[in-house]
Write an enzyme that holds these catalytic residues in place. Structure first.
Site, PDB file in Angstrom:
ATOM      1  N   ASN A   9       0.661  -1.451   0.194  1.00  0.00           N
ATOM      2  CA  ASN A   9      -0.101   0.075   0.183  1.00  0.00           C
ATOM      3  C   ASN A   9       0.879   1.089  -0.275  1.00  0.00           C
ATOM      4  O   ASN A   9       1.591   1.670   0.606  1.00  0.00           O
ATOM      5  CB  ASN A   9      -1.202   0.009   1.726  1.00  0.00           C
ATOM      6  CG  ASN A   9      -1.804   1.674   1.235  1.00  0.00           C
ATOM      7  OD1 ASN A   9      -1.554   1.971   0.128  1.00  0.00           O
ATOM      8  ND2 ASN A   9      -2.033   0.924   2.949  1.00  0.00           N
ATOM      9  N   HIS A  97      -9.401   1.037   4.913  1.00  0.00           N
ATOM     10  CA  HIS A  97      -8.053   1.204   5.992  1.00  0.00           C
ATOM     11  C   HIS A  97      -8.056   2.524   7.061  1.00  0.00           C
ATOM     12  O   HIS A  97      -8.714   3.284   7.053  1.00  0.00           O
ATOM     13  CB  HIS A  97      -7.355   2.080   5.068  1.00  0.00           C
ATOM     14  CG  HIS A  97      -5.478   1.861   5.299  1.00  0.00           C
ATOM     15  ND1 HIS A  97      -4.852   2.443   6.372  1.00  0.00           N
ATOM     16  CD2 HIS A  97      -4.416   1.134   5.192  1.00  0.00           C
ATOM     17  CE1 HIS A  97      -4.023   2.350   6.617  1.00  0.00           C
ATOM     18  NE2 HIS A  97      -3.674   1.243   6.389  1.00  0.00           N
ATOM     19  N   GLU A 169      -4.638  -5.015  10.492  1.00  0.00           N
ATOM     20  CA  GLU A 169      -3.584  -3.989  11.044  1.00  0.00           C
ATOM     21  C   GLU A 169      -3.959  -3.341  11.985  1.00  0.00           C
ATOM     22  O   GLU A 169      -4.922  -2.300  12.670  1.00  0.00           O
ATOM     23  CB  GLU A 169      -3.544  -2.417  10.093  1.00  0.00           C
ATOM     24  CG  GLU A 169      -3.272  -3.558   8.447  1.00  0.00           C
ATOM     25  CD  GLU A 169      -2.931  -2.625   7.327  1.00  0.00           C
ATOM     26  OE1 GLU A 169      -1.783  -2.819   6.506  1.00  0.00           O
ATOM     27  OE2 GLU A 169      -3.495  -1.349   7.515  1.00  0.00           O
ATOM     28  N   SER A 215       3.852  -1.844  10.751  1.00  0.00           N
ATOM     29  CA  SER A 215       4.938  -2.469  10.688  1.00  0.00           C
ATOM     30  C   SER A 215       5.382  -3.679  10.141  1.00  0.00           C
ATOM     31  O   SER A 215       6.558  -3.964  10.828  1.00  0.00           O
ATOM     32  CB  SER A 215       5.515  -1.479  11.813  1.00  0.00           C
ATOM     33  OG  SER A 215       5.094  -0.540  12.262  1.00  0.00           O
TER      34      SER A 215
HETATM   35  P1  13P Z   1       3.257  -0.084   7.785  1.00  0.00           P
HETATM   36  O1  13P Z   1       3.566  -0.865   7.119  1.00  0.00           O
HETATM   37  O2  13P Z   1       4.017   1.499   7.311  1.00  0.00           O
HETATM   38  O3  13P Z   1       2.985   0.422   9.464  1.00  0.00           O
HETATM   39  O4  13P Z   1       1.967   0.435   7.697  1.00  0.00           O
HETATM   40  C1  13P Z   1       1.070  -0.283   7.306  1.00  0.00           C
HETATM   41  C2  13P Z   1      -0.576  -0.018   6.675  1.00  0.00           C
HETATM   42  O5  13P Z   1      -1.056   0.725   6.713  1.00  0.00           O
HETATM   43  C3  13P Z   1      -0.075  -0.585   5.326  1.00  0.00           C
HETATM   44  O6  13P Z   1      -1.261  -0.420   5.420  1.00  0.00           O
END
Ligand code: 13P
Length: 253
Positions: A9, A97, A169, A215
Site C-alpha cells: 500500500n 483502511h 492492521e 510495521s
Molecule cells: P506500515 O507498514 O508503514 O506500518 O503501514 C501499514 C499499513 O497501513 C498498510 O496498509
C-alpha cells in the site's frame, strides 16, 4: 484455496518518476527472485494505476486501488468508483483502511456498502480491521474486531465472503515501527477465522486469506508469516523500497 498475498500500500506516495522506478524494480526483481507462489500486489495512488499496470504487463504482479466509492457514478468530485476501477483492469481494492476510517470518518455501515460494490464489479476487496492503542489498553480489542468484521462483512453471500481478503492492521502498529508480536497477531487472526467459521462454515473460514499489516519489515516478516493464520501482509512504508518489499514477499514460505 487459501492464497498467500503480499500487497504494498503505497498510500499518498509516488511522483511519476518514483512510480516508474519502484514499479519496474518490483516487477524485475519479482521475475528473478520470487518463486514461492505468493501473490504480489502493488497499490499506488489512483493516478499511478495505469502506469503501474503498463510496467507490470506480462508479469504475475497484480495492481490494486486504495479505496472506492459506494456508488457507481455521479456527482462526487474527487472520488473513484468500483466500475471505473474494474474498467481499467484493477484486481484488488483496499476498503476501510484505518487512515480512511479516521480521516474520512468511514464507518462499518459505509464500508459494508463499499465491500458489496467491489464484489458487484468483480474487484477483490481487502477489508481492513484493527483496534487503536486505547482500545487495546482497555481490553476492548476483541470486541472492536468482532464488530468491524460482523458489520462490514456478514451481509456477504457465501460466494462473496470467499472472494474477500481481510487485513488485520492494529492502528498502534501502523507507521510506528512497533509491530504486533507474532503471538499477538496470531491471536487476532485466529479470532477472525473463528468469527467467519461461526457465521459461514469452517471450510469457508479455512479458505480465506487474512493478512497482517503494521510495521512489517524484512527482518520481522518471516516470523509473522510463519504463524498458522497469517497468510501474508499489507505493507506500507517498506513497500516503497523495492529491495525491502521483495524480501518481504520472499519471506512467505
Ligand atoms: P506500515 O507498514 O508503514 O506500518 O503501514 C501499514 C499499513 O497501513 C498498510 O496498509
Amino acid at each position: 484455496m487459501r492464497k498467500y498475498i503480499v500487497a504494498g500500500n503505497w498510500k499518498m506516495n509516488g511522483t511519476l518518476a518514483d512510480t516508474q522506478k519502484l514499479a519496474s524494480e518490483v516487477v524485475n526483481m519479482h521475475k528473478d527472485e520470487v518463486n514461492n507462489g505468493v501473490e504480489v500486489v502493488m497499490i499506488p495512488p489512483y493516478i499511478g494505476i495505469t502506469e503501474v499496470q503498463r510496467l507490470a504487463k506480462g508479469s504475475e504482479v497484480k495492481v490494486g486501488s486504495q479505496n472506492c466509492h459506494k456508488e457507481d457514478s455521479g456527482a462526487y468530485t474527487g472520488e473513484i468508483s468500483a466500475p471505473i476501477l474494474a474498467s481499467y483492469g484493477v484486481d484488488y481494492v483496499i476498503i476501510g483502511h484505518s487512515e480512511r476510517r479516521e480521516y474520512q470518518s468511514e464507518d462499518n455501515t459505509l464500508l459494508a456498502q463499499k465491500v458489496g460494490q467491489a464484489h458487484r464489479h468483480h474487484l477483490t476487496p481487502i477489508y481492513c480491521v484493527g483496534e487503536t492503542l486505547e482500545e487495546r489498553e482497555e481490553n476492548r480489542h476483541f470486541e472492536v474486531i468482532e464488530q468491524q468484521i460482523s458489520e462490514g462483512l456478514f451481509h456477504l453471500s457465501t460466494d462473496n465472503i470467499q472472494r474477500t481478503v481481510i487485513a488485520y492492521e492494529p492502528v498502534w502498529a501502523i507507521g510506528t515501527g512497533k509491530t504486533a508480536s507474532k503471538d499477538e497477531a496470531q491471536e487476532i487472526h485466529s479470532l477472525i477465522r473463528d468469527l467467519i467459521a461461526r457465521r459461514y462454515s469452517q471450510h469457508i473460514a479455512d479458505e480465506i486469506s487474512i493478512l497482517y499489516g503494521g510495521s512489517v519489515k524484512p527482518n520481522n516478516a518471516a516470523e509473522l508469516f510463519s504463524m498458522p493464520d497469517i497468510d501474508g501482509g499489507l505493507i506500507g512504508g517498506a513497500s516503497l523500497n523495492s529491495r525491502d518489499f521483495i524480501d518481504i514477499c520472499k519471506a512467505v514460505k
